[in-house]
Scaffold this motif. Structure first.
Motif, PDB file in Angstrom:
ATOM      1  N   TYR A  27       0.860  -0.713   0.118  1.00  0.00           N
ATOM      2  CA  TYR A  27       0.008   0.146   0.108  1.00  0.00           C
ATOM      3  C   TYR A  27       0.692   1.468   0.443  1.00  0.00           C
ATOM      4  O   TYR A  27       2.010   1.240   0.700  1.00  0.00           O
ATOM      5  N   ARG A  28       0.026   2.359  -0.253  1.00  0.00           N
ATOM      6  CA  ARG A  28       0.782   3.681  -0.248  1.00  0.00           C
ATOM      7  C   ARG A  28      -0.228   4.597   0.591  1.00  0.00           C
ATOM      8  O   ARG A  28      -0.794   4.034   0.220  1.00  0.00           O
ATOM      9  N   GLN A  29       1.016   5.522   0.846  1.00  0.00           N
ATOM     10  CA  GLN A  29      -0.233   6.145   2.137  1.00  0.00           C
ATOM     11  C   GLN A  29      -0.042   7.823   1.522  1.00  0.00           C
ATOM     12  O   GLN A  29       0.988   7.725   2.273  1.00  0.00           O
TER      13      GLN A  29
ATOM     14  N   GLY B  85      -7.474   7.129   1.632  1.00  0.00           N
ATOM     15  CA  GLY B  85      -6.490   6.512   2.585  1.00  0.00           C
ATOM     16  C   GLY B  85      -5.494   5.899   1.916  1.00  0.00           C
ATOM     17  O   GLY B  85      -4.587   5.794   1.069  1.00  0.00           O
ATOM     18  N   LEU B  86      -5.398   4.771   2.707  1.00  0.00           N
ATOM     19  CA  LEU B  86      -4.321   3.663   2.105  1.00  0.00           C
ATOM     20  C   LEU B  86      -4.572   3.104   0.466  1.00  0.00           C
ATOM     21  O   LEU B  86      -6.281   2.646   0.481  1.00  0.00           O
TER      22      LEU B  86
ATOM     23  N   SER C   1       6.211   8.861  -0.629  1.00  0.00           N
ATOM     24  CA  SER C   1       4.739   8.913  -0.315  1.00  0.00           C
ATOM     25  C   SER C   1       5.264   7.845   0.930  1.00  0.00           C
ATOM     26  O   SER C   1       6.556   7.388   0.951  1.00  0.00           O
TER      27      SER C   1
ATOM     28  N   GLN D 167      -3.931   3.632  14.178  1.00  0.00           N
ATOM     29  CA  GLN D 167      -2.591   3.982  13.315  1.00  0.00           C
ATOM     30  C   GLN D 167      -2.410   5.109  14.578  1.00  0.00           C
ATOM     31  O   GLN D 167      -2.833   6.115  14.137  1.00  0.00           O
TER      32      GLN D 167
ATOM     33  N   TRP E 133      -9.891   1.749   1.807  1.00  0.00           N
ATOM     34  CA  TRP E 133      -9.444   2.259   3.094  1.00  0.00           C
ATOM     35  C   TRP E 133     -10.833   3.349   3.359  1.00  0.00           C
ATOM     36  O   TRP E 133     -10.310   4.449   1.880  1.00  0.00           O
TER      37      TRP E 133
END
Lengths: 114, 109
Positions: free
Chosen positions: A35-37, A42-43, A87, B37, B99
């Motif tokens: 994933y990238r955040q 969101g992810l 990211s 988180q 998400w």
């Protein structure tokens, strides 16, 4: 201690360079994810693998590639980095990748592309 | 398209109760997850709901209504360490997690 490790912790990279982010898990999980955040988002799933030897594209796969030669390792490669790939990257794993399985996350790699 | 909505930020007082809402529209539904988180850290699993109703786990509870596309996370007896972002995620028909952007919860003494 069982879990997921990622390397490097952080990296500053010049645009156009090739970079591989490493991910290793010792839980014998079948499924793994990248994933990238990004702030305010969101992810987002980049690539996934449901079992060793297979991979699939997620929501944002362009510019990234993965391989899954064995159960434990799932490296993510940026062939030619661009600034928009700046990211935080998280690797995750789950037992089977199906309904109800929680995903366990690595500590993340903070990547800056200049 | 697929969409998960949750408030960007909420503030609550230590010792109080807070409810974080999540609404979703996804292609298929194979359960809803809540993760916590802390800043600069990885997400950690809190709860999973696949059937309608309330799941209680200590100070944390999670509720799901599939017909309304709605879930909430309830945190009781808030502690300063609960200051974190709370992420809502829905598993779609392909068993991939979609998400939300997360709700930053600020706890004040």
């Amino acid at each position: 201690i069982a879990g997921i490790t990622q390397a490097p912790t952080s990296q500053i990279l010049a645009a156009g360079r090739r970079m591989t982010l490493r991910c290793t898990q010792d839980m014998r999980h079948n499924a793994m994810y990248w994933y990238r955040q990004d702030l305010g988002l969101g992810l987002r799933l980049i690539h996934y693998s449901n079992t060793a030897g297979t991979t699939g594209k997620g929501e944002v796969p362009d510019g990234y590639s993965v391989s899954r030669a064995n159960t434990d390792d799932f490296p993510l490669t940026l062939a030619s980095a661009v600034p928009s790939q700046t990211s935080v990257y998280f690797c995750a794993s789950s037992d089977s990748g199906t309904s109800g399985d929680e995903q366990f996350f690595g500590p993340g790699t903070r990547l800056t592309v200049l | 398209g697929q969409n998960i909505d949750q408030p960007t930020e909420m503030t609550a007082t230590e010792g109080a109760i807070v409810q974080i809402n999540c609404t979703y529209q996804t292609s298929g539904f194979n359960g809803l997850f809540w993760y916590q988180q802390h800043a600069g850290e990885a997400p950690t699993f809190l709860s999973y709901n696949v059937l309608d109703g309330l799941e209680e786990k200590g100070r944390f509870s999670s509720f799901l209504s599939r017909s309304k596309g709605y879930s909430y996370l309830l945190l009781k007896e808030l502690q300063m360490k609960d200051s974190a972002s709370y992420l809502c995620a829905v598993m779609d028909s392909n068993y991939q997690l979609i998400w939300g952007a997360g709700t930053k919860l600020i706890i004040k003494p």
